[in-house]
Structures are given as structure tokens and as C-alpha cells.
Design a protein around this motif. Structure first.
Motif, PDB file in Angstrom:
ATOM      1  N   THR A  41       7.245  12.613  -8.043  1.00 41.07           N
ATOM      2  CA  THR A  41       6.158  11.924  -7.356  1.00 41.07           C
ATOM      3  C   THR A  41       4.815  12.399  -7.878  1.00 41.07           C
ATOM      4  O   THR A  41       3.968  11.590  -8.280  1.00 41.07           O
ATOM      5  N   ARG A  44       4.100  11.381 -11.484  1.00 40.76           N
ATOM      6  CA  ARG A  44       3.695   9.993 -11.653  1.00 40.76           C
ATOM      7  C   ARG A  44       2.260   9.786 -11.224  1.00 40.76           C
ATOM      8  O   ARG A  44       1.489   9.076 -11.869  1.00 40.76           O
ATOM      9  N   ILE A  45       1.914  10.413 -10.129  1.00 41.49           N
ATOM     10  CA  ILE A  45       0.556  10.274  -9.612  1.00 41.49           C
ATOM     11  C   ILE A  45      -0.444  10.881 -10.595  1.00 41.49           C
ATOM     12  O   ILE A  45      -1.473  10.275 -10.897  1.00 41.49           O
ATOM     13  N   LYS A  48      -0.949   8.710 -13.601  1.00 45.48           N
ATOM     14  CA  LYS A  48      -1.810   7.559 -13.351  1.00 45.48           C
ATOM     15  C   LYS A  48      -3.269   7.976 -13.229  1.00 45.48           C
ATOM     16  O   LYS A  48      -4.149   7.306 -13.775  1.00 45.48           O
ATOM     17  N   ASN A  52      -6.274   6.903 -15.649  1.00 43.49           N
ATOM     18  CA  ASN A  52      -7.488   6.277 -15.147  1.00 43.49           C
ATOM     19  C   ASN A  52      -8.741   6.975 -15.636  1.00 43.49           C
ATOM     20  O   ASN A  52      -9.815   6.394 -15.676  1.00 43.49           O
ATOM     21  N   PRO A 133      -2.633  18.358  -2.752  1.00 43.05           N
ATOM     22  CA  PRO A 133      -2.580  17.207  -3.643  1.00 43.05           C
ATOM     23  C   PRO A 133      -3.818  17.126  -4.535  1.00 43.05           C
ATOM     24  O   PRO A 133      -4.936  17.325  -4.058  1.00 43.05           O
ATOM     25  N   ARG A 135      -6.711  15.596  -6.510  1.00 45.21           N
ATOM     26  CA  ARG A 135      -7.509  14.386  -6.386  1.00 45.21           C
ATOM     27  C   ARG A 135      -8.083  13.995  -7.738  1.00 45.21           C
ATOM     28  O   ARG A 135      -8.225  14.805  -8.629  1.00 45.21           O
TER      29      ARG A 135
ATOM     30  N   GLN B  26      -5.076  11.097   0.842  1.00 51.72           N
ATOM     31  CA  GLN B  26      -4.363  11.052  -0.427  1.00 51.72           C
ATOM     32  C   GLN B  26      -3.705   9.699  -0.643  1.00 51.72           C
ATOM     33  O   GLN B  26      -3.614   9.199  -1.761  1.00 51.72           O
ATOM     34  N   GLN B  29      -6.088   7.482  -2.089  1.00 53.49           N
ATOM     35  CA  GLN B  29      -6.261   7.753  -3.516  1.00 53.49           C
ATOM     36  C   GLN B  29      -5.229   6.971  -4.324  1.00 53.49           C
ATOM     37  O   GLN B  29      -5.529   6.425  -5.384  1.00 53.49           O
ATOM     38  N   LEU B  30      -4.027   6.936  -3.784  1.00 51.07           N
ATOM     39  CA  LEU B  30      -2.984   6.208  -4.494  1.00 51.07           C
ATOM     40  C   LEU B  30      -3.312   4.723  -4.546  1.00 51.07           C
ATOM     41  O   LEU B  30      -3.121   4.051  -5.551  1.00 51.07           O
ATOM     42  N   LEU B  32      -6.151   3.472  -4.539  1.00 51.33           N
ATOM     43  CA  LEU B  32      -7.246   3.303  -5.493  1.00 51.33           C
ATOM     44  C   LEU B  32      -6.745   3.264  -6.928  1.00 51.33           C
ATOM     45  O   LEU B  32      -7.336   2.633  -7.791  1.00 51.33           O
ATOM     46  N   LEU B  33      -5.675   3.965  -7.150  1.00 53.54           N
ATOM     47  CA  LEU B  33      -5.148   4.016  -8.509  1.00 53.54           C
ATOM     48  C   LEU B  33      -4.469   2.707  -8.908  1.00 53.54           C
ATOM     49  O   LEU B  33      -4.275   2.426 -10.088  1.00 53.54           O
ATOM     50  N   ASP B  35      -4.041  -0.851  -9.927  1.00 56.88           N
ATOM     51  CA  ASP B  35      -4.922  -1.844 -10.548  1.00 56.88           C
ATOM     52  C   ASP B  35      -4.092  -2.898 -11.259  1.00 56.88           C
ATOM     53  O   ASP B  35      -2.886  -2.941 -11.117  1.00 56.88           O
ATOM     54  N   SER B  37      -3.278  -3.207 -14.271  1.00 58.21           N
ATOM     55  CA  SER B  37      -2.288  -2.692 -15.219  1.00 58.21           C
ATOM     56  C   SER B  37      -1.088  -2.099 -14.501  1.00 58.21           C
ATOM     57  O   SER B  37       0.004  -2.025 -15.042  1.00 58.21           O
ATOM     58  N   ASN B  38      -1.312  -1.643 -13.282  1.00 57.24           N
ATOM     59  CA  ASN B  38      -0.212  -1.092 -12.493  1.00 57.24           C
ATOM     60  C   ASN B  38      -0.218  -1.695 -11.091  1.00 57.24           C
ATOM     61  O   ASN B  38      -0.567  -1.028 -10.125  1.00 57.24           O
ATOM     62  N   PHE B  41       1.901   0.150  -8.436  1.00 57.99           N
ATOM     63  CA  PHE B  41       1.826   1.611  -8.508  1.00 57.99           C
ATOM     64  C   PHE B  41       2.203   2.277  -7.191  1.00 57.99           C
ATOM     65  O   PHE B  41       3.024   3.198  -7.163  1.00 57.99           O
ATOM     66  N   GLU B  44       5.772   2.041  -6.508  1.00 62.02           N
ATOM     67  CA  GLU B  44       6.523   2.892  -7.433  1.00 62.02           C
ATOM     68  C   GLU B  44       6.510   4.347  -6.980  1.00 62.02           C
ATOM     69  O   GLU B  44       7.550   5.009  -6.903  1.00 62.02           O
ATOM     70  N   VAL B  45       5.353   4.809  -6.671  1.00 60.04           N
ATOM     71  CA  VAL B  45       5.226   6.215  -6.278  1.00 60.04           C
ATOM     72  C   VAL B  45       5.927   6.492  -4.958  1.00 60.04           C
ATOM     73  O   VAL B  45       6.603   7.504  -4.787  1.00 60.04           O
ATOM     74  N   LEU B  48       9.549   6.753  -5.502  1.00 57.15           N
ATOM     75  CA  LEU B  48       9.871   8.053  -6.098  1.00 57.15           C
ATOM     76  C   LEU B  48       9.903   9.115  -5.009  1.00 57.15           C
ATOM     77  O   LEU B  48      10.792   9.978  -4.989  1.00 57.15           O
ATOM     78  N   SER B  87       1.200  14.951  -1.883  1.00 57.56           N
ATOM     79  CA  SER B  87       0.735  14.092  -2.971  1.00 57.56           C
ATOM     80  C   SER B  87       0.744  12.633  -2.576  1.00 57.56           C
ATOM     81  O   SER B  87      -0.054  11.836  -3.073  1.00 57.56           O
ATOM     82  N   ILE B  88       1.643  12.282  -1.713  1.00 63.40           N
ATOM     83  CA  ILE B  88       1.740  10.883  -1.308  1.00 63.40           C
ATOM     84  C   ILE B  88       0.869  10.607  -0.100  1.00 63.40           C
ATOM     85  O   ILE B  88       0.609   9.454   0.245  1.00 63.40           O
ATOM     86  N   CYS B 154     -10.741   7.404   2.773  1.00 66.80           N
ATOM     87  CA  CYS B 154     -10.622   7.957   1.431  1.00 66.80           C
ATOM     88  C   CYS B 154     -11.014   9.415   1.462  1.00 66.80           C
ATOM     89  O   CYS B 154     -10.790  10.145   0.579  1.00 66.80           O
TER      90      CYS B 154
END
Lengths: 673, 154
Positions: A41, A44-45, A48, A52, A133, A135, B26, B29-30, B32-33, B35, B37-38, B41, B44-45, B48, B87-88, B154
């Protein structure tokens, strides 16, 4: 594209830093990041997030895989981000490896934010520590670590070239500290050494006036004066300015003294590291980081050098021999050692030689004092005594050497060298007594010296002076001079007295007669054994010389032994230096040279045993069969000193080899993983 | 369903999850990532994360089931779980992990067992909610709309 940063700093990796659209504010786009984390996890984060940021990302979830990526593509990454807790390898260990092998900035990260873990990251050399995590903002700025590191390196080199000793010394310190603080392993040592070597190298370059200043040749007398001054001031308080004043040598600049001092300190450190467990000698000399140097002292290069140093072996001859030996090795082996490492090795070693030279000088002046003040004098007397004693009979010497060698392999590598060296010089100069060979101490000394010397880049001028100062071994002087690297001579210390004496005598003959590697000489088993045991490279030549003279009459052996042993030693030393890959080919060369000589296999065994073994294993191990040697030699890469010495000597003709060998030794040896 | 309706539902649900602490910054944040292209995302995360978590929880169960509990190993697993959940953005799961680690330090087997139950519970909760949220997201995308973001978190 203009990154807006000093292009110089980024030569290696800046190439990959191409802005997306060529606009300066795109920097640091293209930064090549390697991310290691076993959590899919997070991985992958991070991937990305880094993408970015316009970075080039490579991910892997195992530390070993990461190391493989890094090793396969040495310049393929700019920065590494690694998790602390990983199942296959501790993140800190990875950090160390990366720092040592690739010297890349490493960022640690973890969900663990406890202070002690963060502290661990700091002490292990992480350039940053991120708390999970992670940032985006934190990752955006990681490029600063790359820039900073490059800037620092660039600055160091700049300083070195400008001969700013203080800065170099300062720079010298941090890497040393950092490296030493890492978990002890060769890799660490190597890394730190690498940096020091680079610095040393730069220094030497200055000294040797390859670039700007006229070279200062640190003759034995000069070195002796230097050492005297340093001892007067106290090694801790010795600052270049005061040393310069005390020395009172017209024309000598503070920078000269400063760089010489730096090398001297390294040499001392190395000696203390080695001597610690060996004799009780000051043990201040062989520093632990000098591990690679220690093994270097093992034979071949040393003997040759010792011979050369003693003046018995004309530089040209020696060079020829070495060239022959190395040539074979070179052709046979494909040593992928980066040149830089070699350089580092040499530069590292060179200073040591200098010191030894100075030492010799003293001895020559009939001062049986340990020239190196840092060096325990008891060794001198001991060695002298042993030398004298063994001088009696070659046979006894051999045994003596062996026993001594076994006892004090490390001793040999230690400072003992300087005193013995002096002894040797004395011998050479006048007495022909087997002072040198007899005492194990001698070999020890030479070993210590050679190691130092070997490590040094051949560029070292110091070595030459030492030899030049010896009146008798004029050949030695020439030899050193002929070597742009100046290295080899010192490294050929006479390792084993007894063995060496035989060898030296023979070698001397050979050398004097411009013996070529191709000459077939009957190897002297004793010599090799001794050599192996003693591993004192630097002083071997001197021992050889003296023993030779003494032996000549007693042995009546032809120079064959000497030359063969020399050759073999060369081979071995080159083996050592070139690193594992090279060793097999080199050895073969050596052996083929010795071929025809009944004792080839013996020699090889002895040599290989010596090469392969660490000082502790030097005890005359006879390899049952030469076939082992390849394997043994390859283990012996630590013998970089020898190799560098040899390589240096051959510099004239062996340019490629030099590069090849010089770096390998260190590099390969220090790969713990 | 209309796109803006879907989007409003999505926003409301997000706000709720954030308020209740199931998710934290967090997760934003994900988002935000994600876009062009993904576009998947987050999905996917999160997938996982689910996979990894199930494995970890399994390991934790086994570890605590031993006669002699290896607390070091247990702690390593919990640490890992803490890392991935943070992280998630699965805040409540992460918090239970922190408590869990303390219990491991104390070598409190019973406490750990209880904590394990708690962490499993929290995990299942966040899993359900994330799945619901992502379903909404997919519906929005399918309806041709853009996924709204809760900036205040955020």
C-alpha cells in the motif's frame, strides 16, 4: 537544460534530470528515486506521489532487490527512500550499504516516530527521516538532499584541488566519523576510505604537482623531520603551521605539511587498528578502517617493493616484473573495478608509505628508534633483535619468521614497519646483516608500511623520497621515480625475514640484473611462507636486500628464487588489488611465470595462502593444491595495498591495469552483502 | 441518478466518515493523487490495503494463538499494519494499532487478544465504508461526473 544548479555537481546524475519542458522551474524533475518498502500500500502511494512530483520512480519491496538495482546501475539513481522495518533486511543495514557502496543520499521512513529510531537513522547516516504516513509535501523536497550531497562532494574536490589543506582535513573528518560510526563492516570502511582516498588523492595530486604546484618530495630526511616535529608537538596538537615552523625547511609550504600530516594521521590510524591485537605495539597505528590495507601487506606487492625499496631491485626491473606479472593478470582478468576506487586506495596508501620512508631514513642514520613516533618503539628493538638473531642462520630465520609471522601477522602490518624499515635500510646501506629478514618484526614493519603505501595512490610522492634517501638502494629511488604513482616501492616491504632473505637475495640478483618476469626462478618456499605470514609488504624489499646480501654468501642460490618470488608476489599483489575477478587470471600469470620452477606450486600456495588469508591466517598455510589459489586469492581482495603498490610501480606500463586493480580491491572487498 | 446528486451523496458520506474518524487527511491526499493518468488510483490503493490487511490480521491471529506468544513478531506485524492503515488514512484502525503496540511492549497477551479483536472490528468497519464510498465514486464517474473533494479534510 539548465537546472539552475551548478552543473558540475550533477555531472553524474544530472543527465537524468531533464525538466519536462526544459523550463528551469521544472527542476528537479526527473530525479531518479528508488523506493524500498515491503508494504504494498505504502509503496504504491509513494510511487504515485513521487511521480506526481515528476520524479522517475523505481519501486521494490525487498532490500536485496533494491541493492541489486543499485549495483547493477551504479549511476542510475539519485536518491533512495527506504522503510525502516522490512522483513528481509533491516532498513538501517540497507542504508549502510547504500552509503558505502553507492554513496547516495538515503531517506528513511517509518510509521515509527520514536526518538531512538529516528536517532538511529541519523547515526547511520540517513539524510532524512520521514514519518508515515508520508505526505506529498515531504516528498516534494527530497531533491534538496541530492543537491546538498553533490554540492558537498563537489566542494570537497574543489578544496582538494586547491590544496586547501585545512578544508580537506575537515572534510576528511566527517566522512571518517560517519563511516566509522556505522556498523562495522568492511563496507563501511570502504566507503569512508573511499572518501578519504578521494581526498587523499586530491591532496597527493597537489603534492605531486600533477596539476598546479611543484611537487614536494617527502624524502626520508624530510619525513623524519616532519615526524620529529609532530612528536614534539604531540600528534593531537600538531598543526601544520607549527610543524612547518619546527621543521624549518625552506621552500616547504604549510599546505605541503598539512596534506602530509593528513596522510600521516591516516597511516597512524591504520597502524593502530592493525597493531591492536597484535603486539601491544602502540596499536595506534593500524586503524580498523585499514582493513583492506592490512591484507594488502600480504605478500607479493610487498616483496617486490621491498626489494625495490632496498635498492636491490632496480625500479625498472621491478617495474618490468610487475608489468609482466600484472600484464598477464590484466589480460586475463576483467576486473571491473572503478578507477576511482583505485585512486582512493592508492591515495590512501601513499601517505603511509611516506611515513615509512621517513622511518627508514632514520634508521639509515643509525638511529634505531622507531621513526614513527606514534609507532611503538618496542617493536623496533624487538624487531631489530629478531632481525639480528635470525640473521645468524637463514634457516633459523625462516622459522623465526614463521613463528613470528604467525604470532603477529597483525604486527607486521603494524607500525613495526618503520623501525624495521630503518633496520633494513641500515642493513642495506652497510651491514648486509640479515637484520631484516630475521626478525618477524621487519616484515611486520614492511607490511604495515606497504599497506599504507599500497593503499595510497601510486601518485604518492612520498614513497619515492623515502627510497631516494637511501643511498644504497639507488635503484629503488629510480624505481619509485619511474613510477608516477610512487606507490609500489613501499609496498614491497619484506614480509618475512627468513623467506625474504632468500627471496631478496635472489630477487636482488634478479633485480640487479634486470630480471624479467619470464625468468624462471626456483621459488623459495621459505620466502613465500614468510612472506605470506608476514605480509609486510613495504619493507620486504629492504629485507630482501639485506638478506640478500647476507644470503648471497650463505645461500649461493641464484637470483631465480628472488625473481620468481618477486614475480609471484607481484602476481599476487596484483591479484589482490584487482579484486576477485582478477585474481584468478593474475595468479595464473604468476604461476606460469614460476612455471618451470620446481617450486611454483609451493610458491603459489604460499602466496595464495598469504594473499587469501587475513593476517591471522598468515601462518604458513600451504595450500594443498594450487587450484585453491584462485579461490583464495579472490578472497584476498583486501590486499589492495599490494595491488596498488604493484600497480603503481608499473604505472609506466601498466596504466590500464592500475586503474583496474587499484579500485577493485577495495570495492569488491567491501561488499558485505 | 443524477451526477450532482451522486456527488452530493458522495460528499456527505465523505464528511461523515471524516467526522467519525474513520478516515483522515491522508485519504484526501490519496484522492488528490488521482488524476487522468490514474483514474482508479484510490480504488487501486484501497484494494491493496484490503489485501495486505487481511494477510496481516491473519498473521496476527496466528501469532497470538501460539503457546508462547512471540511479542516481538507480533509487534512487527502490528507496526506494519499501523503503517499501511495510516498511509491509507484509516485513522481508527491506526489508533487501535498504536494501543496494540503498547500492549505488545507490555507483553500483555490477554490485552493483545482483546486488541486484536478490536482492530479486526475497526478494519471491517472501515472496509465497509470505503467500499461504499468507492462505489459512489464509480457511479459518479460512470455518470460522467467528477469526483468532488472535501477540502476541509486535507
Amino acid at each position: 537544460m539548465d537546472l539552475g544548479v551548478k552543473p558540475v555537481s550533477f555531472t553524474s546524475s544530472s543527465a537524468s534530470w531533464k525538466s519536462a519542458d526544459g523550463v528551469p522551474d521544472q527542476f528537479p524533475a526527473g530525479l531518479r528515486v528508488l523506493v524500498v518498502d515491503d508494504d504494498p500500500t505504502c509503496l504504491r502511494i509513494l510511487e504515485k506521489m513521487l511521480k506526481n512530483c515528476l520524479y522517475e520512480v523505481t519501486t521494490c519491496n525487498r532490500a536485496e532487490v533494491a541493492l541489486k538495482f543499485l549495483r547493477d546501475n551504479k549511476n542510475g539513481y539519485d536518491i533512495v527512500i527506504s522503510d525502516v522495518h522490512m522483513p528481509d533486511m533491516d532498513g538501517f543495514k540497507l542504508l549502510e550499504h547504500v552509503g558505502l557502496e553507492m554513496d547516495l543520499p538515503v531517506i528513511m521512513m517509518s510509521a515509527d516516530d520514536s526518538k531512538n529510531v529516528v536517532m538511529k537513522g541519523v547515526t547511520h547516516g540517513a539524510c532524512d527521516y520521514l514519518i508515515k504516513p508520508v505526505r506529498m509535501e515531504a516528498l516534494k523536497n527530497i531533491w534538496q538532499h541530492v543537491v546538498r550531497k553533490k554540492k558537498h562532494e563537489w566542494k570537497e574536490k574543489d578544496f582538494e584541488q586547491s590544496g586547501s589543506v585545512d578544508e580537506v582535513e575537515r572534510q576528511h573528518k566527517p566522512p571518517e566519523d560517519v563511516d566509522y560510526s556505522s556498523s562495522a563492516n568492511e563496507g563501511n570502511w570502504k566507503n569512508s576510505k573511499k572518501r578519504k582516498d578521494e581526498e587523499d588523492e586530491a591532496e597527493e595530486r597537489d603534492d605531486s604537482s600533477t596539476l598546479k604546484k611543484p611537487r614536494v618530495v617527502w624524502s626520508v630526511e624530510l619525513h623524519q623531520q616532519f615526524v620529529t616535529a609532530v612528536n614534539q608537538l604531540g600528534i593531537d596538537k600538531a598543526v601544520p603551521k607549527k610543524i612547518l615552523e619546527l621543521m624549518n625547511v625552506p621552500g616547504l609550504t604549510r599546505e605541503n605539511v598539512a596534506s602530509h600530516l593528513q596522510k600521516y594521521r591516516l597511516y597512524l590510524r591504520r597502524l593502530s587498528g592493525v597493531s591492536q591485537h597484535q603486539n601491544g605495539l602502540g596499536s595506534s597505528f593500524m586503524g580498523p578502517p585499514d582493513a583492506p590495507f592490512g591484507p594488502m601487506s600480504s605478500l607479493s606487492g610487498v616483496d617486490l617493493q621491498a626489494l625495490a625499496a632496498s635498492g636491490q631491485l632496480p625500479p625498472q626491473s621491478l617495474a618490468t616484473i610487475q608489468a609482466a606479472a600484472l600484464g598477464r593478470a590484466a589480460t586475463k582478468s576483467a576486473i571491473p573495478v572503478p578507477l576511482i576506487d583505485q585512486r582512493n586506495i592508492f591515495s590512501f596508501e601513499n601517505p603511509k608509505l611516506r611515513f615509512l620512508d621517513g622511518q627508514q631514513q632514520q634508521n639509515n642514520n643509525s638511529k634505531q628508534v622507531s621513526l614513527l613516533h606514534g609507532i611503538p618503539t618496542n617493536m623496533d628493538s624487538k624487531q631489530l633483535a629478531t632481525l639480528h638473531q635470525s640473521a645468524q642462520s637463514f634457516g633459523s630465520m625462516n622459522m623465526h619468521v614463521h613463528s613470528q609471522a604467525s604470532q603477529s601477522n597483525s604486527l607486521l602490518t603494524q607500525m613495526v614497519q618503520p623501525p624495521s624499515r630503518a633496520q633494513i635500510l641500515n642493513e642495506i646501506n652497510g651491514s648486509h646483516a640479515l637484520n631484516l629478514p630475521s626478525s618477524a618484526g621487519q616484515p611486520v614493519l614492511s607490511q604495515a608500511v606497504p599497506n599504507a603505501v599500497l593503499g595510497q595512490n601510486g601518485i604518492e610522492n612520498v614513497r619515492r623520497p623515502a627510497f631516494t634517501s637511501v643511498s644504497q638502494p639507488s635503484t629503488v629511488v629510480d624505481f619509485s621515480r619511474s613510477q608516477s604513482t610512487e606507490f609500489p616501492e613501499n609496498s614491497f616491504s619484506l614480509v618475512s625475514n627468513s623467506g625474504i632473505s632468500n627471496l631478496t637475495s635472489k630477487l636482488q640478483d634478479e633485480v640487479n640484473s634486470e630480471m624479467k618476469a619470464s625468468r624462471g626462478f626456483v621459488p623459495n618456499y621459505d620466502v613465500f611462507n614468510d612472506i605470506n605470514q608476514n605480509r609486510t609488504q613495504d619493507w620486504r624489499l629492504q629485507d630482501v636486500r639485506s638478506t640478500f646480501e647476507a644470503q648471497q654468501h650463505s645461500n649461493g642460490r641464484g637470483s631465480l628464487d628472488v625473481s620468481s618470488s618477486v614475480l609471484i608476489q607481484q602476481q599476487f599483489s596484483s591479484n589482490q588489488k584487482s579484486g576477485q575477478n582478477r585474481i584468478p587470471p593474475v595468479r595464473k600469470a604468476a604461476f606460469s611465470v614460476a612455471d618451470g620452477l620446481g617450486n611454483t606450486s609451493n610458491i603459489g600456495q604460499q602466496l595464495s595462502s598469504s594473499l587469501v588469508d587475513n593476517p591471522s591466517r598468515i601462518k604458513a598455510e600451504r595450500l594443498p593444491d594450487m587450484g585453491f589459489q584462485n579461490g583464495l586469492f579472490s578472497e584476498h581482495f583486501g590486499q589492495e595495498d599490494l595491488m596498488t603498490a604493484i600497480l603503481k610501480q608499473q604505472q609506466g606500463g601498466m596504466e590500464p591495469i592500475e586503474n583496474e586493480f587499484g579500485f577493485d580491491g577495495y570495492h569488491l572487498d567491501n561488499l558485505p552483502v | 441518478m443524477e451526477v450532482d446528486q451522486l456527488q452530493r451523496s458522495f460528499l456527505e458520506y465523505s464528511r461523515l466518515l471524516f467526522h467519525e474518524g474513520f478516515l483522515d487527511g491522508q485519504f484526501s491526499q490519496l484522492q488528490l493523487l488521482q488524476d487522468e493518468s490514474n483514474p482508479d488510483f484510490v480504488l487501486e490503493v484501497v484494494s491493496l490495503f484490503f489485501e495486505d490487511s487481511e494477510r496481516l490480521l491473519n498473521d496476527l491471529t496466528i501469532a497470538l494463538d501460539q503457546q508462547n506468544v512471540d511479542f516481538k513478531k507480533l509487534d512487527a506485524h502490528v507496526h506494519q499494519f499501523k503503517g499501511s492503515s495510516s498511509s491509507i488514512g484509516a485513522q481508527r484502525v491506526k489508533n487501535v494499532c498504536i494501543a496494540f503496540r503498547n500492549l505488545c511492549d507490555e507483553q500483555n497477551a490477554e490485552g493483545c487478544l482483546r486488541c486484536l479483536q478490536q482492530v479486526k472490528q475497526e478494519y471491517l468497519l472501515v472496509k465497509t465504508k470505503l467500499e461504499a464510498l468507492l462505489r459512489l465514486e464509480q457511479q459518479i464517474v460512470a455518470a460522467g461526473g467528477a469526483i468532488p473533494m472535501l477540502n476541509e479534510f486535507c
